[in-house]
Write a protein that holds these residues in place. Sequence first.
Motif, short mmCIF file in Angstrom:
data_model
loop_
_atom_site.label_atom_id
_atom_site.label_comp_id
_atom_site.label_asym_id
_atom_site.label_seq_id
_atom_site.Cartn_x
_atom_site.Cartn_y
_atom_site.Cartn_z
N VAL A 162 -13.71 3.26 -1.15
CA VAL A 162 -13.03 2.79 -2.38
C VAL A 162 -11.75 2.05 -2.03
O VAL A 162 -11.27 2.09 -0.91
N TYR A 163 -11.24 1.38 -3.05
CA TYR A 163 -9.89 0.84 -2.97
C TYR A 163 -8.97 1.95 -3.46
O TYR A 163 -8.88 2.18 -4.66
N GLY A 164 -8.32 2.64 -2.53
CA GLY A 164 -7.45 3.73 -2.95
C GLY A 164 -6.25 3.22 -3.74
O GLY A 164 -6.02 3.63 -4.88
MG LIG Z 1 -10.48 2.09 1.08
#
Ligand SMILES: [Mg+2]
Lengths: 613, 353
Positions: free
Chosen positions: B142-144
């Motif tokens: 994911v894009y944290g």
């Molecule tokens: Mg990431």
Amino acid sequence: MPPVSPARVNDFSIKIATVNGTGSASANTLLMKSIFRSGIPVMGKNYFPSNIQGLPTWYEIRVTKDGHVARSGKIDLMVAMNPETYARDVKEVEPGGYLVYDSTWPRPALLKREDITVLGVPLAQLCNENFSGVRTRILMKNICYAGVLAALLELDLGHIRTLLAETYAKKPQLVESNMKAIQLGYDYARTHFPCPLPLRVEKMDRTAGHIMIDGNTAAALGCIFAGATVAAWYPITPSTSLMDAFKMFADRMRVDKQTGRKNFAFIQAEDELAAVGMVIGAMWNGARAFTATSGPGISLMNEFLGLAYYAEVPAVIFDIQRVGPSTGMPTRTQQGDIMLCAYASHGDTRHVCLYPSDPEECFYMAVQAFDLAERLQTPVMVLSDLDIGMNDWMCRDLKWDDSYRPDRGKVLGKEEVLKLEKFYRFIDKDGDGITYRTLPGVHPKAAYFTRGSGHNQYGAYTEDSADYQAVLDRLMKKWASARRYLPRAVIDATAGSKVGIVSVGSGDGAIREAMDVLKERGVALDYMRIRSFPFTEDVEKFLAAHELLFVVEQNRDAQLRSLLTLETAVDKSKLRSLLHYSGLSISSSFIVEGVLAELAPGARAQPSGAAHG
Amino acid sequence: MTFIAKPKVAHPSLPKNARGFTRRDYEGALSTLCAGCGHDSITAAIVEASWGLDIEPQNMVKLSGIGCSSKTTAYFVSGGHGFNSVHGRMPSIAMGANAANRQLSYIGVSGDGDTLSIGLGQFCHAIRRNLNMLYIIENNGVYGLTKGQFSASADVGTKAKKGETNFQPPIDPVLLAMTLGATFVARSFSGDKQQLVPLIQAGLKHQGFALIDVLSPCVTFNDHEGSTKSYAYTREHYEPAVHADFVPLEREISVDYKEGETVPVVMHDGSRIVLRKLDAGYDPTNRTTAAAQIQERMKAGEYLTGLLYLDVEPQKGAFHFVNNTPDEPLNSIPYEALSPGSQGLEKALARYR
Ligand SMILES: [Mg+2]
Ligand SMILES: Cc1ncc(C[n+]2csc(CCOP(=O)(O)OP(=O)(O)O)c2C)c(N)n1
Ligand code: SF4
């Protein structure tokens, strides 16, 4: 009989219309260089298509005893080698002028003008009879017209032979075949036409101490002399030849004779984002690094330019401007990136820009760009253009002062850092807005963290409003300090007029010639050529001292005028734009007409592809 | 949020490495990541690895892009310069920095978003140049930092925290790197320090581009039931294939490896990587069969981990080898040796007359 023009010794323009990829470039260079070697000032401009082979291309040579460097805007002799463009090429010749064409096939369309002299030479036939091989015949046809011109204009065949010998030093048989083609054309013209024409050259001694060089080559030499060691780029016309030239010089001047090791890194990047990233990485790490690109590349570099501005990393970027927007006309010239470069990137960013006007200045400004970038710890953009970068200009000899040493700016070494209690990256110790940096690998005490995110004067991450603002304000202080180091404007106020011309870059030659013409017509003007952004104090003074100012630039949107209104106190209503954006370099006649139209309205009609307003 | 400095007082009893540094000397600023974030474990592994390698802190250059993962370069080796650049473009900064000074150790930390989406191009080209650096992807699917959108490493069928399913096939950095000719390719898990620390050490010593894709769960956005990048899922589907032990020059091999199962690889400075095969049929020096096996196992839902591919002669295609740059850093060559001087200029101008 068409009218015969009066004798025009060393003062006329030739245009050669050919097809791209047929070897006409060597014929044209040969012609121009032989005139140059006869001591006569000469200008050469290449109008080429974005194509490798097949599309029309033109080359304009202006023989100019008075040493003008711009186009005259008038063609006295046309060499029409491209059937596809005959119609428009014929039209372009001034009344009383001449047209040379290949008469191997009948071209009745060419004979339609009564007011010019049409000279047919069966070039293809001559070459077919004397050379074998399709490619050779095509190439030799072009060399052959150079021979015709040599007879018509009375060029020195000795210079031509020497030039060929220099070009083909390693292939002597090519010297002979080329000379044969020259001689074929030369003899034909001498037998069939009264040679020389009233347009002709006569030996002078006005080119000693001068060279013929293009701005990209000169800028590349500047990078070598500045001590640049890292070059990264992504190919784009018209900037590619700057990198090619750097590689050529570096391969000759920067390779250790014993080990063969190279004192430079040459990196073809995957795109312009990467190219500028590499430059930033290298300069952050203490090497002098640069990239060259054009408008589309600058567009891509925007994010990184903002980072380098805010994180205060030096970088040197050459923007060889071409016609936009988008891909535009990639092989035509424009000054279309003035605004883009000045404020490239988002947020509050502004960049130091240099505006060279010719190859000579490209050389010196390239060196200066590195000194400025390191002194000011910020990107420096050098805005050249296709006209400067890719055409051969006659310039004064480039000189080098052996006492030059690079200004590496405020960089602390190990000893200096060890003397400090603690090293902080962004403390304004000297009050000029320029802080001290260190290079990786020196000492743990010298280490700091570079980031584009909010940081305080200690270099630490912050989201504190006051800390953030303090850094932005200091950057403005640094911006003010930058003026101290920048090249001032070149100002000619000898006329003492209340009316002036303001410009940047490659329009210089056309403007100076136009000023001479205008003076003869009783309109004497002052002139200021701006050489850097932020604008130096003298710019403000010149603007204030004049009641009417013609802002001459090569774009539609009056970008220099906009920048002046944004960044100086000048009253907008004093500024009149003369805008040239046809893709061809600006001519003196365009400026003369523009000025007269304003000062004596209705005097002349407005030429197409340009606007005055 | 402001800068939080970690107190640097070292306890006298802390063990010191050969250069007299304790582990504290390889730490950085206090992490601001979520408690339990996989990235913090990787930071700890980097600290451990650097200490164990006796690196002089100032000789480590830390580079990153943007993301939670990219922030971590501030959290280790504060004695080395760091550059937190722009999103997806760290490889170009690394290329330029490395061109300027080839003598330092470059470590790049990136995320799966930073590397596989916005930065995919630069990642690929750094591999093609065989840029001498250690490149760590802290891979959480994911894009944290932008709050949990799927990244390009999200598996088909994995579920986002809010319930939506990913249907796009993932880009696997390991397979990608292998096809692009990477000379050191590894995969690990933030929760397996035993495996990760020697991999980092070997990667730092490797004379070329070393990739370690580290599965590093995001506790805040991707650690739930239905996610294929959670701690639980990773532990279950994680299959060590080749263990790499890094053996510094100064130390003797203490473990008794059984003949046939181990492959010792000597590094440029005499130190060694000893590859211990945990899967008898896997050959980490054969690019073709290794890639095929990784893919096979992936289909079966397993991640092979460890040092998955190693080119034993990486220097050959490395940037400086190809460019033929001197050993001396370009940034320290004296100006006098770089400038051709007025006579050189005179000579260069001859052809423009
Ligand atoms: Mg990431
Ligand atoms: C040009 C640009 N676009 C978008 C962003 C916003 N952004 C910041 S981090 C990030 C994604 C980071 O994801 P990843 O690399 O996986 O790092 P993680 O936070 O998961 O460790 C995005 C899209 C940005 N900083 N710059
Ligand atoms: S959001 Fe996820 S990746 Fe970012 S710090 Fe928190 S746990 Fe780590």
